[in-house]
Scaffold this motif. Structure first.
Motif, PDB file in Angstrom:
ATOM      1  N   PRO A  80       0.920  -1.027   0.015  1.00  0.00           N
ATOM      2  CA  PRO A  80      -0.059   0.189  -0.020  1.00  0.00           C
ATOM      3  C   PRO A  80       0.778   1.234   0.026  1.00  0.00           C
ATOM      4  CG  PRO A  80      -0.920  -1.615   1.586  1.00  0.00           C
ATOM      5  CD  PRO A  80       0.419  -1.986   1.180  1.00  0.00           C
ATOM      6  N   LEU A  81       1.702   1.316   0.730  1.00  0.00           N
ATOM      7  CA  LEU A  81       2.543   2.699   0.912  1.00  0.00           C
ATOM      8  C   LEU A  81       3.428   2.915  -0.334  1.00  0.00           C
ATOM      9  CD1 LEU A  81       3.915   2.609   4.621  1.00  0.00           C
ATOM     10  CD2 LEU A  81       1.821   3.748   3.671  1.00  0.00           C
ATOM     11  N   ALA A  82       4.140   1.473  -0.744  1.00  0.00           N
ATOM     12  CA  ALA A  82       4.992   1.814  -1.936  1.00  0.00           C
ATOM     13  C   ALA A  82       4.275   2.063  -3.161  1.00  0.00           C
ATOM     14  CB  ALA A  82       5.728   0.521  -2.248  1.00  0.00           C
ATOM     15  N   TYR A  83       2.892   1.638  -3.444  1.00  0.00           N
ATOM     16  CA  TYR A  83       2.080   1.816  -4.559  1.00  0.00           C
ATOM     17  C   TYR A  83       1.690   3.353  -4.444  1.00  0.00           C
ATOM     18  CZ  TYR A  83      -1.719   1.230  -7.795  1.00  0.00           C
ATOM     19  OH  TYR A  83      -2.655   1.097  -8.874  1.00  0.00           O
ATOM     20  N   ALA A  84       1.325   3.888  -3.234  1.00  0.00           N
ATOM     21  CA  ALA A  84       0.666   5.141  -3.064  1.00  0.00           C
ATOM     22  C   ALA A  84       1.751   6.197  -3.399  1.00  0.00           C
ATOM     23  CB  ALA A  84       0.052   5.488  -1.646  1.00  0.00           C
ATOM     24  N   SER A  85       2.964   5.796  -3.366  1.00  0.00           N
ATOM     25  CA  SER A  85       4.208   6.899  -3.551  1.00  0.00           C
ATOM     26  C   SER A  85       4.417   6.797  -4.857  1.00  0.00           C
ATOM     27  CB  SER A  85       5.236   6.402  -2.763  1.00  0.00           C
ATOM     28  OG  SER A  85       5.961   5.057  -3.072  1.00  0.00           O
ATOM     29  N   ILE A  86       3.948   5.847  -5.888  1.00  0.00           N
ATOM     30  CA  ILE A  86       4.393   5.892  -7.244  1.00  0.00           C
ATOM     31  C   ILE A  86       3.920   7.085  -7.962  1.00  0.00           C
ATOM     32  CG2 ILE A  86       3.956   4.689  -9.555  1.00  0.00           C
ATOM     33  CD1 ILE A  86       3.471   2.122  -7.900  1.00  0.00           C
ATOM     34  N   ASN A  87       5.005   7.792  -8.879  1.00  0.00           N
ATOM     35  CA  ASN A  87       4.602   8.752  -9.539  1.00  0.00           C
ATOM     36  C   ASN A  87       4.630   8.465 -11.098  1.00  0.00           C
ATOM     37  OD1 ASN A  87       4.270  11.009  -7.780  1.00  0.00           O
ATOM     38  ND2 ASN A  87       6.377  10.862  -7.484  1.00  0.00           N
ATOM     39  N   THR A  88       5.663   7.666 -11.613  1.00  0.00           N
ATOM     40  CA  THR A  88       5.954   7.193 -12.678  1.00  0.00           C
ATOM     41  C   THR A  88       6.347   5.930 -12.873  1.00  0.00           C
ATOM     42  OG1 THR A  88       8.199   7.862 -13.103  1.00  0.00           O
ATOM     43  CG2 THR A  88       6.439   9.313 -13.782  1.00  0.00           C
ATOM     44  N   ILE A  89       5.832   5.096 -13.878  1.00  0.00           N
ATOM     45  CA  ILE A  89       6.296   3.579 -13.931  1.00  0.00           C
ATOM     46  C   ILE A  89       7.205   3.276 -15.238  1.00  0.00           C
ATOM     47  CG2 ILE A  89       5.568   1.193 -14.299  1.00  0.00           C
ATOM     48  CD1 ILE A  89       2.662   2.505 -13.163  1.00  0.00           C
ATOM     49  N   MET A  90       8.256   2.816 -15.083  1.00  0.00           N
ATOM     50  CA  MET A  90       9.191   2.456 -16.203  1.00  0.00           C
ATOM     51  C   MET A  90       8.496   1.716 -17.205  1.00  0.00           C
ATOM     52  SD  MET A  90      11.950   3.921 -15.876  1.00  0.00           S
ATOM     53  CE  MET A  90      12.986   3.110 -17.249  1.00  0.00           C
ATOM     54  N   ARG A  91       8.405   2.212 -18.464  1.00  0.00           N
ATOM     55  CA  ARG A  91       7.808   1.787 -19.643  1.00  0.00           C
ATOM     56  C   ARG A  91       7.691   0.163 -19.871  1.00  0.00           C
ATOM     57  NH1 ARG A  91       4.809  -0.530 -22.707  1.00  0.00           N
ATOM     58  NH2 ARG A  91       3.748   0.235 -24.489  1.00  0.00           N
ATOM     59  N   ASP A  92       9.011  -0.500 -19.609  1.00  0.00           N
ATOM     60  CA  ASP A  92       9.163  -1.708 -19.786  1.00  0.00           C
ATOM     61  C   ASP A  92       9.276  -2.624 -18.450  1.00  0.00           C
ATOM     62  OD1 ASP A  92       9.594  -1.571 -22.456  1.00  0.00           O
ATOM     63  OD2 ASP A  92      11.413  -0.744 -22.356  1.00  0.00           O
ATOM     64  N   ALA A  93       9.177  -2.026 -17.388  1.00  0.00           N
ATOM     65  CA  ALA A  93       8.998  -2.884 -15.993  1.00  0.00           C
ATOM     66  C   ALA A  93       7.863  -3.819 -16.001  1.00  0.00           C
ATOM     67  CB  ALA A  93       9.030  -1.761 -15.019  1.00  0.00           C
ATOM     68  N   GLU A  94       8.093  -4.473 -15.083  1.00  0.00           N
ATOM     69  CA  GLU A  94       6.918  -5.736 -14.931  1.00  0.00           C
ATOM     70  C   GLU A  94       5.742  -4.969 -14.304  1.00  0.00           C
ATOM     71  OE1 GLU A  94       6.811 -10.021 -14.563  1.00  0.00           O
ATOM     72  OE2 GLU A  94       7.142  -8.760 -16.138  1.00  0.00           O
ATOM     73  N   CYS A  95       5.700  -3.959 -13.353  1.00  0.00           N
ATOM     74  CA  CYS A  95       4.722  -3.340 -13.008  1.00  0.00           C
ATOM     75  C   CYS A  95       3.841  -2.418 -14.146  1.00  0.00           C
ATOM     76  CB  CYS A  95       4.846  -2.181 -11.886  1.00  0.00           C
ATOM     77  SG  CYS A  95       4.711  -3.061 -10.058  1.00  0.00           S
ATOM     78  N   PHE A  96       4.459  -2.289 -15.233  1.00  0.00           N
ATOM     79  CA  PHE A  96       3.765  -1.616 -16.277  1.00  0.00           C
ATOM     80  C   PHE A  96       2.501  -2.655 -16.906  1.00  0.00           C
ATOM     81  CE2 PHE A  96       2.994  -0.156 -20.544  1.00  0.00           C
ATOM     82  CZ  PHE A  96       2.813   1.158 -20.510  1.00  0.00           C
ATOM     83  N   LYS A  97       3.238  -3.976 -16.981  1.00  0.00           N
ATOM     84  CA  LYS A  97       2.294  -5.048 -17.250  1.00  0.00           C
ATOM     85  C   LYS A  97       0.955  -4.995 -16.295  1.00  0.00           C
ATOM     86  CE  LYS A  97       5.706  -7.829 -19.368  1.00  0.00           C
ATOM     87  NZ  LYS A  97       6.452  -9.170 -19.237  1.00  0.00           N
ATOM     88  N   ILE A  98       1.421  -5.067 -15.188  1.00  0.00           N
ATOM     89  CA  ILE A  98       0.322  -5.231 -13.960  1.00  0.00           C
ATOM     90  C   ILE A  98      -0.659  -4.033 -14.112  1.00  0.00           C
ATOM     91  CG2 ILE A  98       0.004  -5.607 -11.663  1.00  0.00           C
ATOM     92  CD1 ILE A  98       2.861  -6.725 -11.595  1.00  0.00           C
ATOM     93  N   ILE A  99      -0.076  -2.929 -13.986  1.00  0.00           N
ATOM     94  CA  ILE A  99      -0.602  -1.725 -13.601  1.00  0.00           C
ATOM     95  C   ILE A  99      -1.506  -1.010 -14.941  1.00  0.00           C
ATOM     96  CG2 ILE A  99      -0.917   0.744 -12.561  1.00  0.00           C
ATOM     97  CD1 ILE A  99       1.554  -0.165 -10.750  1.00  0.00           C
ATOM     98  N   GLU A 100      -0.573  -0.653 -16.122  1.00  0.00           N
ATOM     99  CA  GLU A 100      -1.070   0.218 -17.226  1.00  0.00           C
ATOM    100  C   GLU A 100      -1.592  -0.589 -18.405  1.00  0.00           C
ATOM    101  OE1 GLU A 100      -0.775   3.926 -16.951  1.00  0.00           O
ATOM    102  OE2 GLU A 100      -1.330   2.944 -15.199  1.00  0.00           O
ATOM    103  N   GLU A 101      -1.067  -1.847 -18.668  1.00  0.00           N
ATOM    104  CA  GLU A 101      -1.496  -2.473 -19.834  1.00  0.00           C
ATOM    105  C   GLU A 101      -3.039  -2.679 -19.837  1.00  0.00           C
ATOM    106  OE1 GLU A 101       0.709  -5.641 -21.005  1.00  0.00           O
ATOM    107  OE2 GLU A 101       2.314  -4.575 -21.798  1.00  0.00           O
ATOM    108  N   PRO A 102      -3.794  -3.222 -18.705  1.00  0.00           N
ATOM    109  CA  PRO A 102      -5.145  -3.270 -18.801  1.00  0.00           C
ATOM    110  C   PRO A 102      -6.145  -2.176 -18.123  1.00  0.00           C
ATOM    111  CG  PRO A 102      -4.080  -4.673 -17.226  1.00  0.00           C
ATOM    112  CD  PRO A 102      -3.171  -3.577 -17.464  1.00  0.00           C
ATOM    113  N   CYS A 103      -5.374  -0.937 -18.547  1.00  0.00           N
ATOM    114  CA  CYS A 103      -6.207   0.302 -18.197  1.00  0.00           C
ATOM    115  C   CYS A 103      -7.183   0.565 -18.980  1.00  0.00           C
ATOM    116  CB  CYS A 103      -5.117   1.416 -17.809  1.00  0.00           C
ATOM    117  SG  CYS A 103      -4.556   1.990 -19.462  1.00  0.00           S
ATOM    118  N   ILE A 104      -8.305   1.377 -18.709  1.00  0.00           N
ATOM    119  CA  ILE A 104      -9.315   1.944 -19.588  1.00  0.00           C
ATOM    120  C   ILE A 104      -8.939   3.487 -19.940  1.00  0.00           C
ATOM    121  CG2 ILE A 104     -11.830   2.653 -19.512  1.00  0.00           C
ATOM    122  CD1 ILE A 104     -12.203  -0.032 -17.946  1.00  0.00           C
TER     123      ILE A 104
END
Length: 313
Positions: A280-304
């Motif tokens: 929760p704390l680490a997620y809330a502190s995110i400003n940007t996500i590296m385009r090729d990082a694993e969390c880009f697949k998790i957070i941004e690819e299934p976005c609307i």
């Protein structure tokens, strides 16, 4: 002709040439890129044969209606940032939209989801968690149980015709601590509870095993119980914490940071996972996500409501 017809909800059957050439370019090239999946497609070389008879009966809604709805949602999200375009759309009655996919009912998946949120929880990260539910369950009912959020705070979802319901917290639930509140809530309503830092990765089956996954702090990250579930009652009355057999990952603060920042870091078994819960704390502190990082697949690819503001290269 096909795109305007599809936009009005009229079924379109696209018969593909064996050569791969289409009006406007070759498949996967030019202005047809990403659009063919909106239509019914007949492509015999790939086993997509004609299944529509002599067209005297009803033709099913376009198979890609949910995809078309996401295209429109993303476009509206960008368009409304300019007041002139937003005001014009509202003046001519184009908003709220009527989703094309509301008739594309898929059986066998979860239809009711619950979040417990307050005004301080509202941010782009929380919106992503809600988006993921609608990405994989577009006709679901998503309840936001809250003490202080107004429907207008999340109007982007109702503007697109997603069934998001902001519900005042039931008085009988206010006495429960955060760790036990989801069990009481699901015992009353049934369905799937999702925390604000949990991201759904795929369709959740209707017959999923009852149970809960807890985070490092002991709070539920995701739970499923039927209404009046005896197992949910046991969770409320005791320290039962049997883990269901879901494929699910709960990331620590260190791994959440690596997932966002390090392109070399990977999460084993990600493709099979039902959901991933970030710290929760680490997620809330995110400003940007590296385009090729694993969390880009998790957070941004299934976005609307996709937004490059949160991407880094």
């Amino acid at each position: 002709v096909g795109l305007p017809a599809a936009a009005m909800g009229i079924p379109v059957i696209f018969i593909e040439d064996a050569s791969g050439w289409l009006p406007g370019g070759r498949q996967k090239v030019g202005r047809v890129e990403g659009l063919l999946d909106v239509f019914h497609r007949v492509e015999r070389v790939n086993g997509k044969n004609w299944t529509f008879g002599d067209l005297t009966g009803d033709v099913p809604p376009n198979a890609g209606n949910h995809l078309a709805d996401r295209y429109r949602a993303s476009f509206w999200h960008r368009l409304k940032k300019t007041h002139f375009y937003e005001d014009t759309a509202r003046m001519f009655g184009m908003v709220p939209f009527k989703r094309l996919g509301r008739k594309n009912i898929q059986e066998g998946i979860q239809k009711t989801f619950h979040f417990v949120l307050n005004q301080r929880d509202l941010c782009w990260q929380t919106q992503r968690s809600i988006e993921h539910v609608f990405f994989y369950h577009p006709n679901a009912e998503v309840y936001i149980h809250t003490n202080d959020i107004r429907p207008s705070d999340l109007e982007i979802f109702s503007e697109i015709d997603y069934n998001l319901i902001v519900k005042k917290m039931d008085p009988e639930l206010k006495g429960y601590e955060d760790a036990s509140l989801p069990f009481a809530l699901l015992q009353n309503y049934g369905g799937t509870f999702v925390s604000k830092n949990t991201l759904i990765r795929k369709e959740i089956p209707e017959n999923i095993e009852e149970g809960v996954i807890v985070g490092e702090d002991g709070a539920p990250t995701m739970a499923f119980f039927l209404k009046d579930s005896q197992l949910a009652k046991q969770y409320l009355e005791s320290e039962v914490k049997s883990k269901p057999s879901w494929s699910f990952s709960v990331l620590s603060d260190v791994n959440t940071t690596k997932c966002v920042q390090e392109v070399e870091w990977t999460l084993d078994g990600l493709e099979e996972m039902l959901a991933v819960s970030l710290n929760p704390l680490a997620y809330a502190s995110i400003n940007t996500i590296m385009r090729d990082a694993e969390c880009f697949k998790i957070i941004e690819e299934p976005c609307i409501f996709c937004d490059e503001l949160h991407w880094d290269y």
